[in-house]
Design a protein around this motif. Structure first.
Motif, PDB file in Angstrom:
ATOM      1  N   GLY A 156       0.803  -1.212   0.000  1.00 25.03           N
ATOM      2  CA  GLY A 156       0.000   0.000   0.000  1.00 25.03           C
ATOM      3  C   GLY A 156       0.833   1.258   0.000  1.00 25.03           C
ATOM      4  N   GLU A 157       2.132   1.134   0.239  1.00 26.31           N
ATOM      5  CA  GLU A 157       3.021   2.283   0.208  1.00 26.31           C
ATOM      6  C   GLU A 157       3.298   2.681  -1.247  1.00 26.31           C
ATOM      7  N   THR A 158       3.749   3.922  -1.431  1.00 26.33           N
ATOM      8  CA  THR A 158       4.053   4.412  -2.766  1.00 26.33           C
ATOM      9  C   THR A 158       5.560   4.485  -2.980  1.00 26.33           C
ATOM     10  N   ASP A 159       5.952   4.279  -4.221  1.00 24.05           N
ATOM     11  CA  ASP A 159       7.361   4.349  -4.612  1.00 24.05           C
ATOM     12  C   ASP A 159       7.404   5.137  -5.915  1.00 24.05           C
ATOM     13  N   THR A 160       8.189   6.198  -5.942  1.00 24.72           N
ATOM     14  CA  THR A 160       8.165   7.131  -7.070  1.00 24.72           C
ATOM     15  C   THR A 160       9.398   6.970  -7.943  1.00 24.72           C
ATOM     16  N   LEU A 161       9.159   6.878  -9.254  1.00 26.23           N
ATOM     17  CA  LEU A 161      10.234   6.876 -10.244  1.00 26.23           C
ATOM     18  C   LEU A 161      10.442   8.291 -10.747  1.00 26.23           C
ATOM     19  N   PHE A 162      11.713   8.755 -10.726  1.00 24.14           N
ATOM     20  CA  PHE A 162      12.091  10.048 -11.284  1.00 24.14           C
ATOM     21  C   PHE A 162      13.080   9.811 -12.415  1.00 24.14           C
ATOM     22  N   VAL A 163      12.915  10.548 -13.514  1.00 22.71           N
ATOM     23  CA  VAL A 163      13.854  10.480 -14.631  1.00 22.71           C
ATOM     24  C   VAL A 163      14.066  11.883 -15.175  1.00 22.71           C
ATOM     25  N   LYS A 164      15.330  12.241 -15.447  1.00 24.19           N
ATOM     26  CA  LYS A 164      15.667  13.473 -16.156  1.00 24.19           C
ATOM     27  C   LYS A 164      16.477  13.110 -17.394  1.00 24.19           C
TER      28      LYS A 164
ATOM     29  N   VAL B  96      11.656   6.141 -24.505  1.00 23.47           N
ATOM     30  CA  VAL B  96      13.087   6.231 -24.810  1.00 23.47           C
ATOM     31  C   VAL B  96      13.612   7.536 -24.233  1.00 23.47           C
ATOM     32  N   CYS B  97      14.656   7.434 -23.411  1.00 18.78           N
ATOM     33  CA  CYS B  97      15.289   8.606 -22.811  1.00 18.78           C
ATOM     34  C   CYS B  97      16.723   8.697 -23.310  1.00 18.78           C
ATOM     35  N   ALA B  98      17.158   9.902 -23.701  1.00 14.20           N
ATOM     36  CA  ALA B  98      18.504  10.071 -24.243  1.00 14.20           C
ATOM     37  C   ALA B  98      19.092  11.390 -23.761  1.00 14.20           C
ATOM     38  N   ASP B  99      20.431  11.427 -23.731  1.00 15.39           N
ATOM     39  CA  ASP B  99      21.192  12.636 -23.418  1.00 15.39           C
ATOM     40  C   ASP B  99      21.144  12.948 -21.919  1.00 15.39           C
ATOM     41  N   SER B 100      22.211  12.546 -21.231  1.00 16.92           N
ATOM     42  CA  SER B 100      22.369  12.847 -19.803  1.00 16.92           C
ATOM     43  C   SER B 100      21.190  12.339 -18.982  1.00 16.92           C
ATOM     44  N   VAL B 101      20.912  11.058 -19.108  1.00 24.46           N
ATOM     45  CA  VAL B 101      19.774  10.445 -18.427  1.00 24.46           C
ATOM     46  C   VAL B 101      20.132  10.165 -16.968  1.00 24.46           C
ATOM     47  N   ARG B 102      19.256  10.604 -16.058  1.00 24.97           N
ATOM     48  CA  ARG B 102      19.431  10.343 -14.628  1.00 24.97           C
ATOM     49  C   ARG B 102      18.119   9.781 -14.087  1.00 24.97           C
ATOM     50  N   MET B 103      18.199   8.618 -13.395  1.00 22.57           N
ATOM     51  CA  MET B 103      17.023   7.939 -12.896  1.00 22.57           C
ATOM     52  C   MET B 103      17.164   7.687 -11.402  1.00 22.57           C
ATOM     53  N   LEU B 104      16.022   7.679 -10.719  1.00 26.67           N
ATOM     54  CA  LEU B 104      15.995   7.375  -9.287  1.00 26.67           C
ATOM     55  C   LEU B 104      14.655   6.745  -8.945  1.00 26.67           C
ATOM     56  N   LYS B 105      14.721   5.647  -8.195  1.00 27.80           N
ATOM     57  CA  LYS B 105      13.510   4.983  -7.689  1.00 27.80           C
ATOM     58  C   LYS B 105      13.888   4.260  -6.410  1.00 27.80           C
ATOM     59  N   GLY B 106      13.561   4.858  -5.280  1.00 24.64           N
ATOM     60  CA  GLY B 106      13.937   4.264  -4.006  1.00 24.64           C
ATOM     61  C   GLY B 106      15.445   4.168  -3.879  1.00 24.64           C
TER      62      GLY B 106
ATOM     63  N   ASN C 219      28.598  10.672  -8.943  1.00 27.35           N
ATOM     64  CA  ASN C 219      27.422  11.530  -9.206  1.00 27.35           C
ATOM     65  C   ASN C 219      26.106  10.760  -9.113  1.00 27.35           C
ATOM     66  N   ARG C 220      25.946   9.985  -8.057  1.00 25.32           N
ATOM     67  CA  ARG C 220      24.717   9.231  -7.863  1.00 25.32           C
ATOM     68  C   ARG C 220      23.536  10.190  -7.711  1.00 25.32           C
ATOM     69  N   PRO C 221      22.453   9.978  -8.463  1.00 26.54           N
ATOM     70  CA  PRO C 221      21.282  10.862  -8.328  1.00 26.54           C
ATOM     71  C   PRO C 221      20.668  10.780  -6.932  1.00 26.54           C
ATOM     72  N   VAL C 222      20.156  11.925  -6.460  1.00 27.29           N
ATOM     73  CA  VAL C 222      19.474  11.981  -5.168  1.00 27.29           C
ATOM     74  C   VAL C 222      18.123  12.657  -5.368  1.00 27.29           C
ATOM     75  N   LYS C 223      17.193  12.391  -4.470  1.00 30.97           N
ATOM     76  CA  LYS C 223      15.812  12.841  -4.634  1.00 30.97           C
ATOM     77  C   LYS C 223      15.698  14.355  -4.689  1.00 30.97           C
ATOM     78  N   ASP C 224      16.517  15.047  -3.896  1.00 28.42           N
ATOM     79  CA  ASP C 224      16.395  16.502  -3.822  1.00 28.42           C
ATOM     80  C   ASP C 224      16.556  17.181  -5.178  1.00 28.42           C
ATOM     81  N   GLU C 225      17.426  16.635  -6.037  1.00 28.91           N
ATOM     82  CA  GLU C 225      17.639  17.299  -7.334  1.00 28.91           C
ATOM     83  C   GLU C 225      16.391  17.233  -8.198  1.00 28.91           C
ATOM     84  N   PHE C 226      15.589  16.172  -8.086  1.00 25.55           N
ATOM     85  CA  PHE C 226      14.361  16.056  -8.871  1.00 25.55           C
ATOM     86  C   PHE C 226      13.253  16.918  -8.264  1.00 25.55           C
TER      87      PHE C 226
END
Length: 454
Positions: free
Chosen positions: A231-239, A254-264, A439-446
């Motif tokens: 029942g909890e939510t988990d959010t996917l972020f992509v830039k 399809v994501c291209a050019d400096s792709v950054r992803m975060l999910k949990g 340069n690991r992605p972090v939630k704050d940047e999204f």
């Protein structure tokens, strides 16, 4: 009172009028001259004809030398299938333009539009409306501050606080161009797309949308909220620089050019990634000009490989395949940091990895080709040296994110280094391909850049 029929031939016709007569019918006529201006006021059941334009109203006040008529009360202007209604407006017979700033209701057989103000150009069959513009057809609604419509070209331009809604998408932007017959739209500046079918929010600077294809460029951002079994939510972020969505049989993003992803606890940096939505699969690979291969972080592990395939189930990792391309100088690499001893990194390199997860936790890794490894040992959670191993292939089993058992196949070799040789010299024990990506992605940047900002 017997109906009076009036036929007035304007003596001054501008070039835009093309010499077409304006004929007016009504119940009564009052003629007068004010400051040298000839004025004719027609009252009761007024009907004005000019070629294919027909206008009805309660009262029409004609300013003869200005080629202008003020229309008052239950105004209806018609041309072919176009019908414009208002309570008060103006008609310019030399240029064949109508205008109202008293609220407009427009229909043309395809759309219905309401607005506070607007112009319609009958010869060019185009319109400009402004102020609380709302357009509806059988499947969609568009709202904007300003709206330009070209009936013959089937083209529409909306500007200012634009919101377009249909059965699958909600698009917001500063401006939007739509070609109805081609089912194509272009949106500009502060673009936001709610993909209702796939449960995603996408933002960017520019959008192209046509049938089952959408492209967002310029600081493209994606957010998708998944609901877990708990029942909890988990959010996917992509830039990314570019995002392309295909809602056809492939149903992929399809994501291209400096792709950054975060999910949990999962994150990735790469230059090209494909989300196969129906397959719950993510595919990424190193492009020819990339300096480094794609990198993935999962909990305390860093994973690099020229080609990476990720399979999920119920929004949790199920399997991951990592490969180094033929002829490459680097092997695929997994580096795992011990949170209690952050200077100690378990390392595995090889031609190919297949990683298996259970309930999102790593339980087994199979290494195929050129396996090298360094694993730190612990006894009662205290450091106890390390083991360097090599083999053609290997199977590594994990428990609680720590190595539990290792099986080596094909010329296996192992070497133990006691703790006294390892302590405070940990970085002397690294594999040839060892590298740490910082340069690991972090939630704050999204959150900072998109979800709460623009």
């Amino acid at each position: 009172m017997k109906k009076i029929f009036l036929i007035i031939l304007l003596t001054a016709v501008a070039a835009f009028g093309q010499g077409k007569m304006l004929r007016v019918e009504g119940d009564s006529l009052i003629g007068k001259r004010i400051d040298g201006e000839i004025i004719r006021e027609v009252r009761g059941n007024v009907v004005m004809y000019q070629d294919d334009v027909v206008i009805k109203c309660d009262t029409a006040i004609q300013y003869i030398t200005k080629n202008r008529a003020e229309l008052i009360g239950h105004v209806i202007a018609m041309q072919d299938s176009i019908i414009i209604k208002t309570t008060r407006g103006f008609y310019y017979d030399d240029s064949r333009i109508s205008f109202s700033n008293n609220g407009i209701d427009y229909t043309d057989g395809h759309i219905r539009l309401t607005a506070d103000n607007g112009y319609y150009y009958y010869d060019e069959k185009r319109a400009f409306f402004y102020g609380n513009v709302v357009i509806r057809d059988s499947v969609s609604t568009l709202k904007a501050d300003r709206f330009y419509y070209y009936d013959d070209a089937d083209k529409a331009v909306a500007a200012g606080n634009v919101t377009a809604i249909d059965t699958a998408l909600i698009i917001r932007a500063d401006s939007l161009i739509n070609y109805k017959s081609e089912n194509t739209a272009f949106a500009f500046a502060n673009v936001s797309v709610d993909d209702l079918k796939n449960g995603m929010l996408i933002k960017g600077d520019y959008l192209e949308n046509k049938n089952d294809y959408s492209k967002v460029t310029g600081n493209a951002f994606l957010m998708r909220i998944d609901t877990l079994d708990s029942g909890e939510t988990d959010t996917l972020f992509v830039k990314a620089g570019i995002m392309e969505s295909f809602s056809d049989s492939s149903n992929r993003l399809v994501c291209a050019d400096s792709v950054r992803m975060l999910k949990g606890e999962f994150a990735s940096v790469n230059n090209y990634a494909v989300f196969y939505r129906d397959e719950n699969r993510i595919h990424t690979y190193k492009l020819p000009n990339d300096q480094t291969p794609p990198v993935i972080w999962n909990e305390n592990a860093q994973i690099l490989g020229d080609t990476i395939d990720i399979i999920t189930n119920d929004n949790k990792l199920e399997r991951m395949t990592i490969k180094s391309d033929a002829g490459t100088t680097l092997n695929a690499l997994i580096v795992t940091q011990n949170p209690e001893y952050p200077e100690r990194y378990d390392q595995i390199s090889g031609a190919e990895f297949e990683m298996f997860f259970e309930d999102g936790k790593l339980i087994k890794t199979v290494v195929s080709g050129n396996m090298l490894s360094i694993y730190y040992l612990y006894e009662e959670d205290k450091p106890n040296g390390l083991i360097k191993s090599s083999a053609q292939n290997a199977e590594i089993y994990f428990e609680n994110n720590k190595v539990d058992k290792v099986k080596l196949f094909g010329k296996p070799a192992s070497e133990y280094y006691p703790e006294n040789l390892v302590s405070e010299r940990e970085l002397d024990f690294t594999l040839p391909d060892f590298i740490l990506i910082k340069n690991r992605p972090v939630k704050d940047e999204f959150i900072r850049n998109r979800t709460l900002g623009k």
